[in-house]
Each structure stands twice: as C-alpha cells, then as structure tokens.
Design a protein around this motif. Sequence first.
Motif, PDB file in Angstrom:
ATOM      1  N   ILE B  63       0.847  -1.204   0.000  1.00  0.00           N
ATOM      2  CA  ILE B  63       0.000   0.000   0.000  1.00  0.00           C
ATOM      3  C   ILE B  63       0.881   1.252   0.000  1.00  0.00           C
ATOM      4  O   ILE B  63       0.717   2.150  -0.831  1.00  0.00           O
ATOM      5  CB  ILE B  63      -0.942   0.013   1.229  1.00  0.00           C
ATOM      6  CG1 ILE B  63      -1.952  -1.128   1.138  1.00  0.00           C
ATOM      7  CG2 ILE B  63      -1.670   1.363   1.336  1.00  0.00           C
ATOM      8  CD1 ILE B  63      -2.784  -1.332   2.403  1.00  0.00           C
ATOM      9  N   GLY B  65       4.204   1.472  -0.568  1.00  0.00           N
ATOM     10  CA  GLY B  65       5.159   1.486  -1.680  1.00  0.00           C
ATOM     11  C   GLY B  65       4.521   1.947  -2.978  1.00  0.00           C
ATOM     12  O   GLY B  65       5.088   2.765  -3.718  1.00  0.00           O
ATOM     13  N   THR B  66       3.323   1.453  -3.267  1.00  0.00           N
ATOM     14  CA  THR B  66       2.672   1.880  -4.507  1.00  0.00           C
ATOM     15  C   THR B  66       2.143   3.308  -4.370  1.00  0.00           C
ATOM     16  O   THR B  66       2.108   4.047  -5.358  1.00  0.00           O
ATOM     17  CB  THR B  66       1.534   0.922  -4.919  1.00  0.00           C
ATOM     18  OG1 THR B  66       0.629   0.766  -3.829  1.00  0.00           O
ATOM     19  CG2 THR B  66       2.083  -0.435  -5.330  1.00  0.00           C
ATOM     20  N   ILE B  68       3.700   5.658  -2.895  1.00  0.00           N
ATOM     21  CA  ILE B  68       4.880   6.474  -3.219  1.00  0.00           C
ATOM     22  C   ILE B  68       5.003   6.606  -4.743  1.00  0.00           C
ATOM     23  O   ILE B  68       5.211   7.698  -5.275  1.00  0.00           O
ATOM     24  CB  ILE B  68       6.155   5.848  -2.608  1.00  0.00           C
ATOM     25  CG1 ILE B  68       6.123   5.992  -1.086  1.00  0.00           C
ATOM     26  CG2 ILE B  68       7.417   6.501  -3.185  1.00  0.00           C
ATOM     27  CD1 ILE B  68       7.217   5.187  -0.361  1.00  0.00           C
ATOM     28  N   GLY B  69       4.859   5.486  -5.430  1.00  0.00           N
ATOM     29  CA  GLY B  69       4.944   5.518  -6.891  1.00  0.00           C
ATOM     30  C   GLY B  69       3.871   6.401  -7.508  1.00  0.00           C
ATOM     31  O   GLY B  69       4.124   7.166  -8.440  1.00  0.00           O
ATOM     32  N   LEU B  70       2.659   6.316  -6.965  1.00  0.00           N
ATOM     33  CA  LEU B  70       1.565   7.170  -7.465  1.00  0.00           C
ATOM     34  C   LEU B  70       1.878   8.639  -7.203  1.00  0.00           C
ATOM     35  O   LEU B  70       1.624   9.496  -8.046  1.00  0.00           O
ATOM     36  CB  LEU B  70       0.246   6.769  -6.798  1.00  0.00           C
ATOM     37  CG  LEU B  70      -0.409   5.501  -7.378  1.00  0.00           C
ATOM     38  CD1 LEU B  70      -1.352   4.857  -6.386  1.00  0.00           C
ATOM     39  CD2 LEU B  70      -1.145   5.816  -8.687  1.00  0.00           C
ATOM     40  N   LEU B  72       4.826   9.911  -7.044  1.00  0.00           N
ATOM     41  CA  LEU B  72       5.880  10.290  -7.996  1.00  0.00           C
ATOM     42  C   LEU B  72       5.284  10.647  -9.353  1.00  0.00           C
ATOM     43  O   LEU B  72       5.868  11.405 -10.120  1.00  0.00           O
ATOM     44  CB  LEU B  72       6.886   9.145  -8.158  1.00  0.00           C
ATOM     45  CG  LEU B  72       7.750   8.833  -6.938  1.00  0.00           C
ATOM     46  CD1 LEU B  72       8.559   7.556  -7.167  1.00  0.00           C
ATOM     47  CD2 LEU B  72       8.681   9.999  -6.623  1.00  0.00           C
ATOM     48  N   ARG B  73       4.130  10.096  -9.639  1.00  0.00           N
ATOM     49  CA  ARG B  73       3.460  10.373 -10.915  1.00  0.00           C
ATOM     50  C   ARG B  73       2.496  11.564 -10.764  1.00  0.00           C
ATOM     51  O   ARG B  73       1.778  11.891 -11.697  1.00  0.00           O
ATOM     52  CB  ARG B  73       2.720   9.111 -11.349  1.00  0.00           C
ATOM     53  CG  ARG B  73       2.039   9.168 -12.698  1.00  0.00           C
ATOM     54  CD  ARG B  73       2.997   9.173 -13.892  1.00  0.00           C
ATOM     55  NE  ARG B  73       2.276   9.475 -15.130  1.00  0.00           N
ATOM     56  CZ  ARG B  73       2.823   9.517 -16.335  1.00  0.00           C
ATOM     57  NH1 ARG B  73       4.112   9.236 -16.507  1.00  0.00           N
ATOM     58  NH2 ARG B  73       2.107   9.820 -17.396  1.00  0.00           N
ATOM     59  N   TYR B  75       0.121  12.055  -8.116  1.00  0.00           N
ATOM     60  CA  TYR B  75      -1.112  11.821  -7.365  1.00  0.00           C
ATOM     61  C   TYR B  75      -0.904  12.134  -5.886  1.00  0.00           C
ATOM     62  O   TYR B  75       0.226  12.314  -5.429  1.00  0.00           O
ATOM     63  CB  TYR B  75      -1.594  10.380  -7.575  1.00  0.00           C
ATOM     64  CG  TYR B  75      -2.168  10.207  -8.967  1.00  0.00           C
ATOM     65  CD1 TYR B  75      -3.513  10.403  -9.212  1.00  0.00           C
ATOM     66  CD2 TYR B  75      -1.323   9.924 -10.040  1.00  0.00           C
ATOM     67  CE1 TYR B  75      -4.030  10.310 -10.500  1.00  0.00           C
ATOM     68  CE2 TYR B  75      -1.831   9.824 -11.338  1.00  0.00           C
ATOM     69  CZ  TYR B  75      -3.181  10.019 -11.550  1.00  0.00           C
ATOM     70  OH  TYR B  75      -3.675   9.934 -12.827  1.00  0.00           O
TER      71      TYR B  75
END
Lengths: 372, 326
Positions: B63, B65-66, B68-70, B72-73, B75
């Motif tokens: 939850i 980790g993703t 963080i990725g969102l 970075l994009r 969101y």
Amino acid sequence: MTADASRGAQAPPELVQLLTPEGERVEHPDYDIDLTPEEVRGLYRDLVLVRRVDLEAVALQRQGELGIWASLLGQEAAQIGSGRALTDADMAFPTYREHGVAWCRGVDPVNLLGLFRGVNHGGWDPAEHNFHLYTIVIGSQTLHAVGYAMGVQRDGAVGEDGAATIVYFGDGATSQGDVNESFIWASVFNAPVVFFCQNNQWAISEPLEKQSRIPLYRRASGFGFPGVRVDGNDVFACLAVTRQALKNAREGQGPMLIEAFTYRMGAHTTSDDPTRYRVQDELEAWKLKDPIERVRAYLFKNQLADQAFFDKIDAEADELGRDVRRRCLAMPDPEPLAIFDHVYAEPHRLMDEERAAFAAYLAGFESEESSR
Amino acid sequence: MTTLTLAKSLNEGMRKAMEDDPKVLVMGEDVGKLGGVFRVTDGLQKDFGEERVIDTPLAESGIIGTAIGLALRGYRPVCEIQFDGFVFPAADQIITQLAKMPLRSLGALKLPVVVRIPCGGGIGAVEHHSESPEAYFTHTAGLRVVACSNPVDAYTMIQQAIRCDDPVVFFEPKRRYWEKAEVDTSAADGWLPFDRARIVRPGTDVTLLAYGPMVKTCLEAAAAAEEDGRSLEVVDLRSLNPLDAATVTDSVRRTGRCLVVHEAPVFGGFGAELAARITEECFYSLEAPVLRVGGPSTPYPPSRLEEHYLPDLDRVLDAVDRAFAF
C-alpha cells in the motif's frame, strides 16, 4: 541441508539469445531484432563507455575519492540492451548498480558519483531523464515502479505513444517481500510495468540456490504474467526482449518479468572480497561470455567496423574517464547547514529551530578564529 | 453546521478533498465497497469510482510502496492502514522511502502521501488492534505526525494533511470515532494551521498536554478537578512533529506545572520529548517536575485488562495531586 536444485524445475530453462559469445547472429522464434550497422556501433560504444566509467569509479574508490562503488562489470549488455529499449516517455526505477541504464537515460555519469563520494544521497531530478534515484534497500523500488505505472494508467498514458515503466532488481531481491508484493499488485491491476531482473548469480556471497529452487523467470507464472529468460550478456537479445515487453505493457497487456542471465564479474562492491566465496574458474568461464567482446567480434566478422573505429571508441572512453575523474575531484563538499535542507518540502519549525541553533554554534568558532 | 461523528467528519473531509483535487486517491484494504472496517471511507468508491478509491491487495508495504509511486506520478494518495498494529509491515516503506526520498532528491521530489492510522485502545479488541505507535514515527525525520481528537479537527486536519506536500502520518483515535460535534463544513479557510496546538480548556494551575484519544480524558479530568478548586489547562497538541513548542511553553510558564498524557508506554514515549523540552525551556517557571501519565512499559494487554492499562480520569487526577505535592 541443501535443497535439491532440480526439484520443481520441470524442464531445463530456455534462454533467448540472438548473438552468441563468439559473435554469431542466431535466430529465435519469438524475438528478433533488425539493427542497422550504425545502431550496432552505437551499442558497442555504449558498452565500452559505461565499462570505462565503471573502471574509473573503481579506481577513484581505491584512491580514496569515493567511499564505495558498486561495479557493473559484466552486466553492461543487460543494462545497455534494456536501457536502449526505453522511449523518452518510459520511466526507469534502478537499484544502485544501474550505471549503464543511467547512461542510456542521459544522466551525467558524474551525478552518479555523488552518493558514493558522500556529498549527497542521490541528487538528480528523476523527472529530468525519467530515471528515478538509486534505491539502496533491496527491492523497495519495485513497489514504487508499480505505483508509478498505476498512475500512468490513471493518466490514460497507454497505447503506442504511452509510457511504460521498467524496474531493475537483482536475483537476491526476488526473496524480498516487497518484490513479491509488487508482482501481485502489478498482476491484479494489470500495471504497464516490466520487471527486469539481472540475475548476476550472486547476492554478495550467496549464490542463487540460496534464493530460489526454480529458475527466477518461472516465478512470474505463479503471479499470472509471463516470464522469460534472456542471455544477459547479449545486448541484442536484451534489447529485443525488453522492447517487446515494454510495447506489450504500453498496449495494455500488463506486466512481464525478464530474467537477464548474467554474471557479476567484479566484487559486490569495492568493500567486498569475492575470493572468500567463489572460485576463479567460474569467473574465467564467464569471461568467455563477455558482453563486449561478442559485439566486437560481430562487428569485425561482418566488416561493420574497422580498427580505426575501435581505436576512436577507446580514445573517447579514455577521455570520458579523465573527464569523470576531473569532475569527481572538483565536486565540492556540501556546506554544514545543508544537513537541514530538503528534509521537508514545506516550512517546518523544528528544522528552522535546529538550523538556527547549529548556525549559531558554528558562528561561535568563526568569531573565536577572528579574535585570535 | 452539521452534527457529525468523528468518523463521518473524516469521511466528509476526504470527500471534499477528492472533489477539490482530481489527483487525490484513497487506497487501502476494504476501503471501497465496504467503506473501511470503521466506515471512514463509506460511499467514496460509489461516488468517485474504483480508479480513485482503490481496494488494495492485503499487504501494507505494498500500500505505501505503490502510494509512493503514485505520488511520484503526481497523485496525492490517502492510505488507510486498517489498525495501528498492522503498520509495521509498511514501516520500511514509510521510514526508509517515504520519509527520506524527498531529501534523497535534494528537493526535486515531493511525496504528498497521507498515512491514516486508527490508533489506541478502549474498544475491547484482540491483540494488535489497540496500539499507539506514534513515537516510532515522530522519531523519523521527513514525516509529519498529527493526531485529531474531535470531529471539528478531523474535518479540517484531514484536508490540510492531504493538501500538504510532505508525507503525513495521521492518527485517528478509534474509540472516539463515534463522538459527535457540530461541524461547519461550509468554511474552507480560516482554519488553525494543522501544525499548531490548541488550548481546548484554559486554566491556571496545571497544564495537561494530550493528543488524540486522551484529549477527552483530560477534559473530563479538568472538569472534575474544578470541583476541587483546581484549574487545569488542557492543550491539544494536534501536531506531534513538528511540535508547536511555543504554545506548550507559554502555557507551562503560566501554570508552572505540567502533565503529559498519552496511551503509549511512558518509557521512551513522546511524553519524554515533551518533558525534556519543557525542562530545557521552562526550568525556572516549574514548580514541579513534568510528570508523565501513560501506559505501562508492557505490550498492550488483553482487553479485559485494558481499563487498567489506559490512563483515565483518576490516573490523571492522581498525577495532578503529585504535581501539587512537590
């Protein structure tokens, strides 16, 4: 007790290869690549230059200019092949060893040295080259990549002109919970992400059989997406397979695992001593599969490059090495108060308070000096 | 003005944030169709769709980790950790990545991720469902840590947390989810900044410092003490990192006595930081040492024992007596 390595492995692993260690082009039923002589010479140049940057960094560490360095020696083809498969819109999430991918993304090699020299923890803007910061804790970045890919989905950046995400990790990382969670997430959300595992056979001192009983690429099927093993020392095959996987991801076909079967020819890092855990014969055997020599042989045999070309690339590599060295040595140490910078994006009174207190403390020394 | 429970205030706050900014996402286990195990996200998926209110696989590290990725994009994910004791599988992503990545980028990256954690005991739950892990996170530079104590703050603070460009760990006092108050959901500004403490009951004799679930307990203690002729000032810290030290020290300088009250174990708890700071900054104003009221230095007990573990009105008043006895 040692696990029987053959258990669970139904068939011998298959390996996608397009260029043999002797420099012969071979066909593969599923993957092919059509490269112009110019493109092949370009790949050769990439391979030689990143090896040269790496060699220079090792030397800089040995001379005390870097605290540590993680060498990519032996993994150049896996990194250049996959790195050159990326479009500008694609996003890459590296480990701390992806110097070759960084090169393909246009990151200045000197920028990579900062964290190893100890002047920063990374310090490039990931958005500038669509190349994320090096991640040191093993496997964490796989989740970041999948989340980023989920963002791409939500942006509608799919299709031919869309953005795929690629994430790099090693054989040791496949044991991490985060990597397995990232496989699950990518699978259930059908995220446009390519998992690029460089199996370099060693996680510091632990051989692959400490991580897995089955070939790593076969793990993918358990998560519900395809996996393929590619000759990680074959830059053509790495380029072809990665290009296809990225295209599939962009077009909505979901994730794919690529296991680039390669070898860490150097130590884990400059702090490591591989003579304690592996035999020299193994290294000698892999030297015969060198990723650069086979491209050189291919260029020679097919008369796509002459000696003048190779000499020119060698000279360029030496100049690059000198340049990297010169600019590494010129890298200034940060100011002491930089400790407090960028911890928070918005004003934070504890940072302000501690920065002011430390500045006053440092100023005390200056006034002592000036009063002498 | 609308009468809302604390849980509903959070829900309304998230709804407002999602309406205001299409980049705001809600994600976690069971947050969609079910509306979360405490119904804090009730109805959001129905209104904003599965792309924005994401039922995730059951893995906390995934939850965060993703998320963080969102982020970075571009969101702004609001993550729900189902219970306090379940945050530890995500601790690596929170401490090692979420808190440190902006610094790693020398400021190029911002991670506006909110990690919502229902915290504390008092609901008769099984193990791992009643913990107070705030000190782990206040000790981690790069995170902001806040705790709401009432419906009005819940409504505003969750929106402020979502708007903040830093990662925020947002503690929700789960046993107060059903407390009600009049909440003005029409105002969109004029709110107290979310890194500021609030004096929720003025007093002159002792300062009680609390946050989250213990604010109500301290208010009850203050009402009881008034009958004994003692005037207790109750400060709701709201933000633990950064701490609003000025509000705290102003209060203690006026009253000369201070208690820190939290559910978490006293030893090495957030109260230790408060006590040390107050001693450093208010030494000559103190009539008594700063006293700490909190859980014993044990794991949270089985629920049949929790009333003995949790600080209550009597424990607070007992400490008030001790502060006066110096």
